[in-house]
Scaffold this active site. Structure first.
Site, PDB file in Angstrom:
ATOM      1  N   GLU A 138       9.658  -1.483 -33.024  1.00  0.00           N
ATOM      2  CA  GLU A 138       9.959   0.194 -32.810  1.00  0.00           C
ATOM      3  C   GLU A 138       9.988  -0.402 -31.276  1.00  0.00           C
ATOM      4  O   GLU A 138       8.827  -0.036 -29.991  1.00  0.00           O
ATOM      5  CB  GLU A 138       8.727   0.919 -32.838  1.00  0.00           C
ATOM      6  CG  GLU A 138       8.084   0.876 -34.144  1.00  0.00           C
ATOM      7  CD  GLU A 138       7.280   2.129 -33.997  1.00  0.00           C
ATOM      8  OE1 GLU A 138       6.477   2.472 -33.886  1.00  0.00           O
ATOM      9  OE2 GLU A 138       7.649   2.397 -35.213  1.00  0.00           O
ATOM     10  N   GLU A 152       8.119  -0.169 -41.527  1.00  0.00           N
ATOM     11  CA  GLU A 152       7.243   0.897 -41.602  1.00  0.00           C
ATOM     12  C   GLU A 152       6.730   2.161 -42.986  1.00  0.00           C
ATOM     13  O   GLU A 152       8.021   2.921 -42.337  1.00  0.00           O
ATOM     14  CB  GLU A 152       6.762   0.563 -40.975  1.00  0.00           C
ATOM     15  CG  GLU A 152       5.600   0.523 -40.449  1.00  0.00           C
ATOM     16  CD  GLU A 152       5.186   0.413 -38.624  1.00  0.00           C
ATOM     17  OE1 GLU A 152       5.330  -0.647 -38.292  1.00  0.00           O
ATOM     18  OE2 GLU A 152       3.909   0.969 -38.256  1.00  0.00           O
TER      19      GLU A 152
HETATM   20  C1  GAL Z   1       3.615   2.025 -35.943  1.00  0.00           C
HETATM   21  C2  GAL Z   1       3.691   0.895 -34.870  1.00  0.00           C
HETATM   22  C3  GAL Z   1       2.591   0.386 -35.584  1.00  0.00           C
HETATM   23  C4  GAL Z   1       1.217   1.627 -35.678  1.00  0.00           C
HETATM   24  C5  GAL Z   1       1.292   2.798 -36.721  1.00  0.00           C
HETATM   25  C6  GAL Z   1       0.472   3.770 -36.775  1.00  0.00           C
HETATM   26  O1  GAL Z   1       4.727   3.274 -34.627  1.00  0.00           O
HETATM   27  O2  GAL Z   1       5.096   0.807 -35.504  1.00  0.00           O
HETATM   28  O3  GAL Z   1       2.178  -0.845 -34.864  1.00  0.00           O
HETATM   29  O4  GAL Z   1       1.450   2.105 -33.963  1.00  0.00           O
HETATM   30  O5  GAL Z   1       2.280   2.883 -36.008  1.00  0.00           O
HETATM   31  O6  GAL Z   1       1.064   4.592 -37.530  1.00  0.00           O
END
Ligand code: GAL
Length: 835
Positions: A432, A515
């Site tokens: 990100e 993710e």
């Molecule tokens: C994402 C991020 C992760 C964590 C996650 C929590 O956007 O890449 O590191 O912060 O959100 O939901």
């Protein structure tokens, strides 16, 4: 009280010896001295002494300890500190010193210290002379002690670490939190991470391995030499088996005080491939000769396997599709903090395996090397990640401040250290990153190329947030495989991603969910108390989704290679939705209008005003103590379709809710479930397309037994029940094994559950429990999985949380030799049972 007897076995310390091999590797973890300066755990300051690196410095009052050591995990938790880094006092300046002898006969050898990682801004001195260091706390690095060594006398190594101005979005830990080794070599030797094995051709009949070797000559004159390579079978315990191939290099001219790279190719007949089920490995042994004398031996395990990310058929391992069923995980080990421990890591991976997880994303940093050894042996795929940010940081003092000077060195260290592991299938340069919105700068492409300088055999990716605005703006063409965070809506919904993939010029692209989900829950909480989130698995943050949404998206768009769920385990820090850190929100800012952003920022302000005590995350499928949450069974039902299972939630202890309607969810790998309350059927439900749970939304509560019978293809598949229990009266201690080694590393995890008079576990019981240990060991930490609990982890008295408590036991290192082991007992005592 039921007592369990645990035995300790003495471990004979093994040092890889070698006068004859030319290389000796010594464990350098033990007997360090430590002192903390600058910011102290209580928030006061202690002035740093002058010249703590000096050989004459008086360190007699320093604390004696063994590595790995995380100086902040003992706490105390401080309500005034940020929840997003765990409310733990990790900021400070730490000094470590170690006195050691080097023998006269070592004169003429090279001496190195290999640090697997030190948090952070490490500076290393030997006998007062600076010999090296490394700022990024996750990188493994080597320092050359040779110019400062005193042969035949005492030496003092001093290490200064500084986390005062460091930025992190999670608990980073602090100190020399990974292993250190002393390496002695000849003046001519294989360079650091100097052997790289690639496997360009693999068939059932034979496989070719190309073994590239980088040799270093420290002598002031050129040296004529050569090297020989042998390949052996390697078993699961690292036992070396039969030799299967060998080859010699031609004579080489090593330049004076320089390096030389060369390679040989060997053929292995009927290779046994590495796969998730059969983790076959081989060992390449490189023996270096200067003239006729053997001067070095260097060994690397590797595996034969092929990997391919396809455009329309997902990810292929050895030519067969393997759906990526992965989890993202931060590097802490719960109550043990970030101090790496192979036994604790192995426990985590066993838990992940037990619900069908087959892949790990090392979010968002370079992992401990032990993680990759375990992944190779246990059968996991790994997305090996370098950074959370590039040049544009997310927090003051994070990698953004190091990027310019260090990114090539850090990527080189990551790739060169890890490129022989068959488990590693992807390199990731980031997560990100704000630069994803300016593809015209070509930073993603540049970093992809940097990685390929050191390994061309694996694809490079990064985790792009909000794919329809960022990763589909051209950035995705700058990586080899397209990593998308939280993209279920994109590829599952209107098939936007499908259209995108089918565009001209995109034929080579393939994508996966780097993710997914970010569902939040507290284990065992169904009508949540303050600062808890319900375990009905229906809560997600604005940018996230529920597991079911990702499953449906993947089912609708099977070209996607699979997912990495955020997260396998709860971790220290980032206690969303009680997290006031703005950076996560800003990661997704592209998706929000100005008004929405403003609204969310105001909500963050409110969170802070409420002073939550939350200090660890709610995202885990498994809680911080390693106890499965309900979601564990949802993933198991999806990821292990052939494993007969059925799970009911919630528990059935709702004394105050008689007659009220309670939602009941059932997770099962079956296709049909019948639910019974006190023997009476509440009906059968079939799994519907794109539905992943069986729901009875209104079950009028009456005490007794809820029973689920699952069917598959019309036949009974699995059964489970939950019962209303009696009052808590005793404890049950379940250690995860019975023999404990006294090697300073081995651990036993003791699950303590609270029982009623009939021996049923009481899921709501929260008595105060004290664990004690008789014998030559220590309860090093306890936990209960409650993300709001501010009792320091080393305390042995803490309440159970929703019926469970964990004690972690370690034996004293080298506790008196006695071949029968050391019997000792652990007992738990119910101190008080809340009414
Ligand atoms: C994402 C991020 C992760 C964590 C996650 C929590 O956007 O890449 O590191 O912060 O959100 O939901």
């Amino acid at each position: 009280m039921k007592k369990k007897i645990l035995c300790i076995l003495l471990l004979i310390f093994a040092v890889k010896a070698g006068a004859s091999t030319g290389r000796s590797i010594y464990n350098f973890d033990f007997d360090w001295l430590f002192s903390r300066y600058g910011l102290q755990a209580d928030g006061t300051r202690l002035e740093e002494p002058v010249a703590a690196e000096s050989i004459l410095f008086d360190d007699r009052n320093w604390k004696q300890l063994d590595l790995p050591y995380d100086w902040a995990i003992e706490g105390p938790f401080r309500p005034d500190l940020e929840g997003f880094t765990g409310k733990l006092p990790w900021r400070g300046i730490g000094w470590y010193r170690k006195h050691f002898k080097v023998e006269k006969k070592d004169e003429g050898k090279r001496l190195y210290l290999d640090f697997d990682g030190a948090m952070a801004h490490a500076e290393v001195w030997l006998n007062g002379k600076k010999v090296g260091g490394h700022p990024y706390g996750y990188t493994s690095f080597r320092v050359d002690l040779t110019p400062a060594v005193v042969y035949g006398g005492e030496n003092v190594v001093a290490v200064r670490l500084n986390t005062e101005d460091m930025g992190s979005r999670w608990y980073p830990g602090a100190g020399i939190y990974r292993h250190v080794r002393l390496v002695k070599t000849s003046q001519v030797h294989v360079d650091h991470w100097g052997v790289f094995v690639t496997t360009p051709q693999i068939s059932d009949k034979e496989a070719k391995a190309v073994i590239s070797v980088k040799l270093r000559n420290h002598l002031p004159d050129p040296v004529k030499g050569h090297y020989a390579v042998s390949v052996y079978e390697l078993d699961a315990e690292d036992g070396v088996g039969a030799e299967v191939a060998k080859c010699k290099s031609l004579s080489l001219n090593l330049p004076a005080d320089g390096t030389l790279e060369d390679s040989v190719t060997v053929t292995v007949s009927e290779p046994r491939r590495w796969s998730l089920e059969q983790t076959n490995r081989y060992l390449a042994r490189v023996v270096v000769f200067d003239g006729k004398k053997q001067v070095d031996t260097y060994e690397v395990p590797f595996g034969f396997r092929t990997i391919r990310f396809t455009h329309d058929n997902g990810f292929l391992l050895n030519g067969k599709r393997v759906q990526i069923q992965g989890t993202c995980n931060h590097h802490d080990l719960g109550a043990l903090g970030t101090a790496v421990n192979k036994v604790a890591l192995e426990r985590q991976l066993k838990i992940l395996k037990s619900f069908g997880c087959n892949a790990l994303r090392t979010s968002h940093n370079i992992p401990a090397p032990e993680l990759l050894d375990l992944a190779d042996k246990m059968g996991f795929l790994v997305m090996d990640e370098a950074f959370d940010c590039w040049k544009k940081g997310k927090q003051p003092g994070d990698y953004g401040s190091l990027f310019e000077e260090w990114h090539v060195k850090d990527l080189e260290a990551l790739v060169c250290r890890d490129r022989n592991h068959p488990s590693v299938i992807l390199w990731s340069t980031g997560n990100e990153v704000p630069e994803q919105y300016t593809p015209e700068l070509g930073i993603a492409r540049y970093l992809t190329d940097v990685v390929h300088r050191f390994d061309k055999t694996r694809p490079v990716t990064f985790g792009a947030s909000y794919p329809s605005k960022s990763a589909m703006n051209g950035t995705e063409l700058q990586v080899d495989v397209h990593g998308m965070n939280y993209a279920a809506g994109v590829y599952g919904g209107p098939h936007f991603y499908g259209e995108f993939l089918n565009k001209e010029g995109h034929e080579h692209l393939s994508g996966f969910s780097s993710e997914s989900s970010s569902t939040m829950s507290s284990r065992g909480e169904y009508f949540p108390r303050k600062f808890h989130v319900s375990s009905y698995d229906l809560n997600e943050p604005g940018w996230g989704g529920l597991p079911d949404q990702e499953f449906a998206a993947l089912d609708r768009y099977p070209a996607i290679c699979g997912e990495f769920v955020w997260t396998g385990f709860d971790y220290l820090g980032e206690p969303t939705p009680f997290n006031s850190d703005k950076t996560v929100l800003l990661n997704h800012a592209a998706a929000l209008s100005k008004e929405e952003l403003k609204k969310q920022e105001e909500e963050l302000k409110k969170i802070e005003e409420n002073r939550p005590t939350s200090r660890s995350s709610y995202f885990g499928i498994v809680d911080l103590a390693g106890f499965p949450k309900d979601r564990y069974y949802l993933y198991q039902s999806r990821w292990m379709p052939d494993y007969p299972m059925v799970h009911i939630l919630p528990h059935w202890n709702f004394e105050n809710k008689k007659g009220e309607n309670i939602p009941v969810f059932v997770y099962s790998s079956g296709d049909e479930v019948e639910l019974f309350l006190n023997g009476k059927s509440l009906g059968k439900k079939q799994k519907q397309a794109f539905e992943y749970r069986f729901r009875w939304n209104e079950v009028p509560y009456e005490p007794g037994e809820l029973k689920a019978v699952a069917y598959k293809d019309g036949k009974v598949w699995a059964e489970a029940s939950v019962k209303t229990t009696g009052a808590p009266v005793k404890l049950k201690l379940t250690p995860d094994k019975k023999i404990l080694k006294s090697d300073g590393e081995d651990l036993i995890f003791v699950r303590v559950s609270v029982l009623d008079a009939d021996g049923n576990e009481v899921p709501t019981a929260e008595p105060l429990i004290k664990a004690t240990l008789d014998g030559p060991g220590k309860i090093v930490a306890t936990d209960n999985g409650d993300p709001t609990c501010l009792i320091p982890f080393p305390e042995t008295t803490r309440p159970a949380f929703n019926g469970l408590y964990l004690a972690i036991v370690k034996a004293n290192r080298g506790a008196n030799a006695y071949s029968g082991g050391y019997p000792f007992s652990i007992s738990g005592d119910i101190r008080s049972v809340p009414s």
